[in-house]
Design a protein around this motif. Structure first.
Motif, PDB file in Angstrom:
ATOM      1  N   ARG A  92       0.832  -1.200   0.000  1.00 18.17           N
ATOM      2  CA  ARG A  92       0.000   0.000   0.000  1.00 18.17           C
ATOM      3  C   ARG A  92       0.873   1.258   0.000  1.00 18.17           C
ATOM      4  O   ARG A  92       1.892   1.332   0.695  1.00 18.17           O
ATOM      5  CB  ARG A  92      -0.919   0.011   1.220  1.00 18.17           C
ATOM      6  CG  ARG A  92      -1.899  -1.171   1.309  1.00 18.17           C
ATOM      7  CD  ARG A  92      -2.899  -1.147   0.167  1.00 18.17           C
ATOM      8  NE  ARG A  92      -3.813  -2.277   0.247  1.00 18.17           N
ATOM      9  CZ  ARG A  92      -5.039  -2.213   0.771  1.00 18.17           C
ATOM     10  NH1 ARG A  92      -5.483  -1.068   1.286  1.00 18.17           N
ATOM     11  NH2 ARG A  92      -5.821  -3.273   0.775  1.00 18.17           N
ATOM     12  N   ALA A 127      -4.864   6.786  -3.628  1.00 18.38           N
ATOM     13  CA  ALA A 127      -4.521   5.451  -3.146  1.00 18.38           C
ATOM     14  C   ALA A 127      -3.660   4.773  -4.203  1.00 18.38           C
ATOM     15  O   ALA A 127      -3.972   4.814  -5.400  1.00 18.38           O
ATOM     16  CB  ALA A 127      -5.779   4.635  -2.893  1.00 18.38           C
ATOM     17  N   GLU A 165      -9.276   8.120   5.842  1.00 21.19           N
ATOM     18  CA  GLU A 165      -9.191   7.054   4.844  1.00 21.19           C
ATOM     19  C   GLU A 165      -7.744   6.713   4.499  1.00 21.19           C
ATOM     20  O   GLU A 165      -7.441   5.552   4.197  1.00 21.19           O
ATOM     21  CB  GLU A 165      -9.947   7.479   3.583  1.00 21.19           C
ATOM     22  CG  GLU A 165     -11.448   7.529   3.767  1.00 21.19           C
ATOM     23  CD  GLU A 165     -12.164   8.163   2.586  1.00 21.19           C
ATOM     24  OE1 GLU A 165     -13.315   7.789   2.322  1.00 21.19           O
ATOM     25  OE2 GLU A 165     -11.562   9.052   1.924  1.00 21.19           O
ATOM     26  N   TRP A 169      -6.438   3.002   4.512  1.00 19.89           N
ATOM     27  CA  TRP A 169      -5.847   2.403   3.316  1.00 19.89           C
ATOM     28  C   TRP A 169      -4.480   1.801   3.626  1.00 19.89           C
ATOM     29  O   TRP A 169      -4.195   0.657   3.267  1.00 19.89           O
ATOM     30  CB  TRP A 169      -5.715   3.447   2.219  1.00 19.89           C
ATOM     31  CG  TRP A 169      -5.024   2.956   0.996  1.00 19.89           C
ATOM     32  CD1 TRP A 169      -3.750   3.250   0.584  1.00 19.89           C
ATOM     33  CD2 TRP A 169      -5.546   2.043   0.018  1.00 19.89           C
ATOM     34  NE1 TRP A 169      -3.448   2.591  -0.584  1.00 19.89           N
ATOM     35  CE2 TRP A 169      -4.527   1.837  -0.948  1.00 19.89           C
ATOM     36  CE3 TRP A 169      -6.772   1.382  -0.128  1.00 19.89           C
ATOM     37  CZ2 TRP A 169      -4.717   0.994  -2.049  1.00 19.89           C
ATOM     38  CZ3 TRP A 169      -6.956   0.544  -1.223  1.00 19.89           C
ATOM     39  CH2 TRP A 169      -5.934   0.358  -2.162  1.00 19.89           C
TER      40      TRP A 169
END
Length: 208
Positions: A92, A127, A165, A169
């Motif tokens: 990520r 993201a 978020e 994430w």
């Protein structure tokens, strides 16, 4: 999708958000796939450069042999795609940006639009997924169906995360609706070429 975007405005001696400090860098207004982009990872919260076109760690052969178009990954199926499922679990990342471009119209006369945040925020956070191949860090931008603020421009949009978020994430969230609530605005800009660059690219197009 997202095929061109703009570097964030990293002014001053440091850019600081969510305990992330990023050194200033020359700003680009027309970043293209395969170029190096700034990413924030768990291993490099201060930011590091990654090639924007993900190559999975298991790829055999030369870099030029990887032909799949992997500069974007769909949030709906990235977790199960062989190319992305490893980075989905272990890679990520966040990609800071000032905004991105999309085009409307017919081939040969397409109109570019610059898309950025609807509020006062200068930096949007995409993201992303990162994969290290033969020592080269590579990345992709995760996309989702467009929300109402940009659906008139394109059917898809990057997954753009708020502070809460972003933490989710990076912690491995599997929520397919993450980023759905972002509010964006857009305006048409003058047509530009692949080699074009400079702040004029994001200025609203002058009325005819």
């Amino acid at each position: 999708m997202c095929g061109r975007f703009v570097d964030p405005n990293l002014r001053g001696t440091d850019f600081e958000i969510s305990q992330t400090r990023i050194d200033p860098m020359p700003r680009r207004y027309n970043i293209k796939p395969t170029q190096d982009v700034l990413v924030v990872t768990k291993h490099a919260p201060q930011g590091e450069m990654a090639r924007w076109w993900l190559v999975p760690s298991w790829h055999k052969g030369e870099l030029r042999d990887w032909k799949a178009a992997t500069f974007n990954a769909r949030i709906e199926d990235a977790a199960t795609k062989p190319t992305f499922r490893g980075p989905w679990r272990y890679g990520r990342c966040l990609i800071p940006t000032a905004g991105y471009y999309e085009w409307t119209g017919e081939k040969g006369s397409k109109q570019p639009h610059f898309i950025t945040g609807a509020g006062n925020e200068e930096t949007l956070w995409f993201a992303g997924l990162a994969s290290r191949w033969n020592g080269v860090l590579t990345c992709t931008i995760v996309t989702r169906p467009a929300n109402a603020t940009v659906a008139d421009i394109h059917t898809r949009m990057p997954v753009i995360l708020n502070a809460e978020e972003r933490d989710a994430w990076m912690a491995g969230s599997d929520d397919p609706e993450i980023g759905a609530g972002v509010q964006l605005r857009h305006h048409p800009v003058a047509k530009f070429g692949a080699a074009s660059d400079g702040p004029e690219l994001i200025e609203p197009e002058a009325a005819a």
